[in-house]
Design a protein around this motif. Structure first.
Motif, PDB file in Angstrom:
ATOM      1  N   UNK A 163       0.829  -1.207   0.000  1.00  0.00           N
ATOM      2  CA  UNK A 163       0.000   0.000   0.000  1.00  0.00           C
ATOM      3  C   UNK A 163       0.865   1.259   0.000  1.00  0.00           C
ATOM      4  N   UNK A 164       1.939   1.261   0.783  1.00  0.00           N
ATOM      5  CA  UNK A 164       2.792   2.444   0.847  1.00  0.00           C
ATOM      6  C   UNK A 164       3.509   2.685  -0.474  1.00  0.00           C
ATOM      7  N   UNK A 165       3.845   1.618  -1.190  1.00  0.00           N
ATOM      8  CA  UNK A 165       4.469   1.790  -2.509  1.00  0.00           C
ATOM      9  C   UNK A 165       3.508   2.483  -3.473  1.00  0.00           C
ATOM     10  N   UNK A 166       2.217   2.173  -3.343  1.00  0.00           N
ATOM     11  CA  UNK A 166       1.228   2.737  -4.259  1.00  0.00           C
ATOM     12  C   UNK A 166       0.867   4.181  -3.914  1.00  0.00           C
ATOM     13  N   UNK A 167       1.176   4.594  -2.709  1.00  0.00           N
ATOM     14  CA  UNK A 167       0.748   5.908  -2.247  1.00  0.00           C
ATOM     15  C   UNK A 167       1.446   7.020  -3.019  1.00  0.00           C
ATOM     16  N   UNK A 230      -3.587   6.733   0.467  1.00  0.00           N
ATOM     17  CA  UNK A 230      -3.484   5.616   1.387  1.00  0.00           C
ATOM     18  C   UNK A 230      -3.616   6.183   2.788  1.00  0.00           C
ATOM     19  N   UNK A 231      -4.690   5.820   3.477  1.00  0.00           N
ATOM     20  CA  UNK A 231      -4.940   6.315   4.816  1.00  0.00           C
ATOM     21  C   UNK A 231      -4.458   5.317   5.858  1.00  0.00           C
ATOM     22  N   UNK A 232      -3.996   5.845   6.968  1.00  0.00           N
ATOM     23  CA  UNK A 232      -3.687   5.033   8.130  1.00  0.00           C
ATOM     24  C   UNK A 232      -4.919   5.100   9.024  1.00  0.00           C
ATOM     25  N   UNK A 233      -5.778   4.112   8.915  1.00  0.00           N
ATOM     26  CA  UNK A 233      -7.043   4.128   9.636  1.00  0.00           C
ATOM     27  C   UNK A 233      -6.851   3.515  11.024  1.00  0.00           C
ATOM     28  N   UNK A 234      -7.193   4.274  12.046  1.00  0.00           N
ATOM     29  CA  UNK A 234      -7.043   3.817  13.426  1.00  0.00           C
ATOM     30  C   UNK A 234      -8.386   3.278  13.899  1.00  0.00           C
ATOM     31  N   UNK A 235      -8.368   2.041  14.346  1.00  0.00           N
ATOM     32  CA  UNK A 235      -9.591   1.393  14.807  1.00  0.00           C
ATOM     33  C   UNK A 235      -9.425   0.938  16.243  1.00  0.00           C
ATOM     34  N   UNK A 236     -10.551   0.703  16.900  1.00  0.00           N
ATOM     35  CA  UNK A 236     -10.496   0.312  18.306  1.00  0.00           C
ATOM     36  C   UNK A 236      -9.913  -1.082  18.470  1.00  0.00           C
ATOM     37  N   UNK A 237     -10.232  -1.960  17.570  1.00  0.00           N
ATOM     38  CA  UNK A 237      -9.764  -3.345  17.656  1.00  0.00           C
ATOM     39  C   UNK A 237      -9.924  -3.959  16.287  1.00  0.00           C
ATOM     40  N   UNK A 238      -9.013  -4.826  15.908  1.00  0.00           N
ATOM     41  CA  UNK A 238      -9.074  -5.326  14.553  1.00  0.00           C
ATOM     42  C   UNK A 238      -9.567  -6.748  14.461  1.00  0.00           C
ATOM     43  N   UNK A 256      -5.493   1.754   4.328  1.00  0.00           N
ATOM     44  CA  UNK A 256      -6.629   1.573   3.433  1.00  0.00           C
ATOM     45  C   UNK A 256      -6.411   2.408   2.177  1.00  0.00           C
ATOM     46  N   UNK A 257      -6.320   1.766   1.003  1.00  0.00           N
ATOM     47  CA  UNK A 257      -6.157   2.529  -0.234  1.00  0.00           C
ATOM     48  C   UNK A 257      -7.493   3.097  -0.706  1.00  0.00           C
ATOM     49  N   UNK A 258      -7.484   4.324  -1.188  1.00  0.00           N
ATOM     50  CA  UNK A 258      -8.700   4.966  -1.701  1.00  0.00           C
ATOM     51  C   UNK A 258      -8.373   5.585  -3.052  1.00  0.00           C
ATOM     52  N   UNK A 277     -12.744  -1.851   1.325  1.00  0.00           N
ATOM     53  CA  UNK A 277     -11.368  -1.732   1.812  1.00  0.00           C
ATOM     54  C   UNK A 277     -11.324  -1.763   3.336  1.00  0.00           C
ATOM     55  N   UNK A 278     -12.297  -1.128   3.991  1.00  0.00           N
ATOM     56  CA  UNK A 278     -12.336  -1.135   5.449  1.00  0.00           C
ATOM     57  C   UNK A 278     -12.575  -2.542   5.978  1.00  0.00           C
ATOM     58  N   UNK A 279     -13.492  -3.263   5.321  1.00  0.00           N
ATOM     59  CA  UNK A 279     -13.762  -4.637   5.741  1.00  0.00           C
ATOM     60  C   UNK A 279     -12.519  -5.495   5.558  1.00  0.00           C
ATOM     61  N   UNK A 280     -11.855  -5.331   4.405  1.00  0.00           N
ATOM     62  CA  UNK A 280     -10.653  -6.125   4.139  1.00  0.00           C
ATOM     63  C   UNK A 280      -9.538  -5.766   5.120  1.00  0.00           C
ATOM     64  N   UNK A 281      -9.385  -4.478   5.400  1.00  0.00           N
ATOM     65  CA  UNK A 281      -8.303  -4.055   6.289  1.00  0.00           C
ATOM     66  C   UNK A 281      -8.519  -4.545   7.713  1.00  0.00           C
ATOM     67  N   UNK A 282      -9.772  -4.807   8.093  1.00  0.00           N
ATOM     68  CA  UNK A 282     -10.017  -5.313   9.437  1.00  0.00           C
ATOM     69  C   UNK A 282      -9.489  -6.732   9.599  1.00  0.00           C
TER      70      UNK A 282
END
Length: 414
Positions: A163-167, A230-238, A256-258, A277-282
């Motif tokens: 993901x970071x390479x694509x950003x 590419x966002x760094x999404x912070x979640x409570x628990x994965x 999460x890529x957008x 993407x959010x579902x996959x990133x979880x």
């Protein structure tokens, strides 16, 4: 976190609710003292160790008074060998009216405090209420050390590097000295955003979090002149939604890529893509902040620039039932009227953990949407931040009005 106690519980019922929650959720009784080598180790203490103070008030506390009170609970800070939870009960004429909590568990603290407060309030009103189940810290630690957990961490590292390479997002400046850095905040309270997010999530059959993140991605991409974020999404628990009830002691972060090149005319497709993407990133996640930091350091050297993605998004889990809904025949007028009452506030403050990063935080979603956008002054000034938030609000409101008018989900003409 301040939470009203509904019904007429007495102090004994409230203290019993605290005891039950503390006994059930191991994370609230987990300390992290450091060993002789300076490494933290988890120590789970027994039940019955939490001190709950009582504060008498002559009249019901206001929102500002309760906010100030919960902040005082957090002072002077949490040590590694402190319990992560501090608690108090506010009484009026001897009757418990509110509970105040301060919870310190990495990035999950605010969401977790809300969950704990809801459990305590529900148990105080109904001692027999069920609390559900979730992962406990020792279960998480066991998983991390297992072969499947190690394979999982390896997959995460591969995912994050890809993901970071694509950003193509530009790197934000980092202030030379964090000690005197000024951190700009712009806050938005908008009933229009709450109405629009609720309606669009329902119409597009996606999550409110995805709608909000898609609109923010479009606004930010437009401001920066880029088409891929590419966002760094912070979640409570994965883990699953149920696992949030375990009040995990870990930071949940996922990239999460957008693809904002979809454009505003395909906003419904963008919302669904973000939701996927959010579902996959979880499921593609990392539970060890130290390992995550080491991986970013290694990849920074490989990239030749910082891989610590600065565009942080923290959107609390939003239950669709908490969002207000306009009557279908008055939706357009309601949203337009609500937008006129939006409130923007700016304020600078000194030294913040997010210095050098742009953070988009949705901290409340009920009658209004409470949203903060901030970064250090060397990257964006307050005017930049306000323009991004204004664009974000207009984009959501325009999408909702166009969707309502067309009754087909089309964004055309918004």
């Amino acid at each position: 976190m301040g939470r009203a106690l509904y019904g007429t519980p007495d102090m004994a019922a409230v203290l019993h609710a605290f005891a039950v929650v503390m006994a059930r959720f191991e994370a609230l009784r987990t300390l992290y003292p450091r060993d002789a080598d300076g490494n933290p180790r988890a120590v789970v203490v027994g039940s019955g160790v939490l001190q709950v103070d009582e504060y008498a008030s002559d009249a019901p506390a206001t929102y500002d008074e309760l906010s100030a009170f919960t902040l005082r609970l957090a002072e002077p800070g949490f040590a590694p060998d402190d319990l992560p939870l501090r608690a108090a009960v506010v009484t009026v004429d001897g009757r418990p009216t509110r509970i105040a909590l301060s919870l310190h568990h990495f990035s999950a603290d605010t969401t977790a405090a809300r969950i704990v407060a809801e459990h305590i309030a529900r148990l105080a009103a109904d001692p027999g209420a069920g609390l559900g189940s979730g992962w406990q810290p020792r279960q998480i630690a066991s998983f991390e050390a297992s072969p499947s957990g190690l394979r999982h961490a390896h997959r995460v590292d591969i995912h994050d590097r890809a993901m970071l390479r694509q950003s193509v997002m530009p790197e934000l400046q980092v202030p030379a000295s964090h000690s005197d850095a000024v951190y700009n905040f712009v806050c938005l309270d908008s009933a229009a955003v709450a109405l629009a997010a609720a309606g669009l999530a329902k119409q597009y059959r996606t999550s409110a979090a995805a709608v909000l993140q898609a609109a923010y991605a479009c606004a930010l991409a437009e401001h920066l002149g880029i088409g891929n974020c590419v966002f760094n999404t912070v979640m409570a628990n994965r883990q699953t939604a149920l696992a949030r009830e375990a009040v995990a002691h870990i930071a949940g972060r996922a990239l999460v890529p957008v693809d904002t090149s979809l454009g505003s005319d395909r906003f419904p497709a963008l919302c669904r893509a973000v939701d996927a993407a959010l579902v996959k990133s979880s499921s593609v996640s990392l539970r060890e902040p130290d390992r995550y930091a080491r991986s970013l350091d290694e990849f920074s050297a490989e990239l030749g620039r910082s891989a610590d993605n600065p565009y942080v998004v923290n959107i609390r889990p939003i239950a669709p039932r908490t969002l207000i809904r306009a009557r279908a025949d008055r939706a357009q007028q309601d949203i337009e009227r609500a937008m006129a009452s939006s409130r923007y506030r700016r304020f600078p403050k000194h030294v913040d953990p997010y210095s050098g990063k742009l953070s988009f935080i949705v901290w409340d979603m009920s009658e209004t949407a409470g949203i903060s956008l901030g970064t250090d002054a060397t990257s964006f000034d307050a005017t930049d931040l306000e323009q991004i938030l204004l664009s974000f609000e207009r984009r959501l409101v325009g999408a909702a009005i166009a969707a309502h008018a067309a009754r087909s989900g089309s964004f055309t003409g918004a």
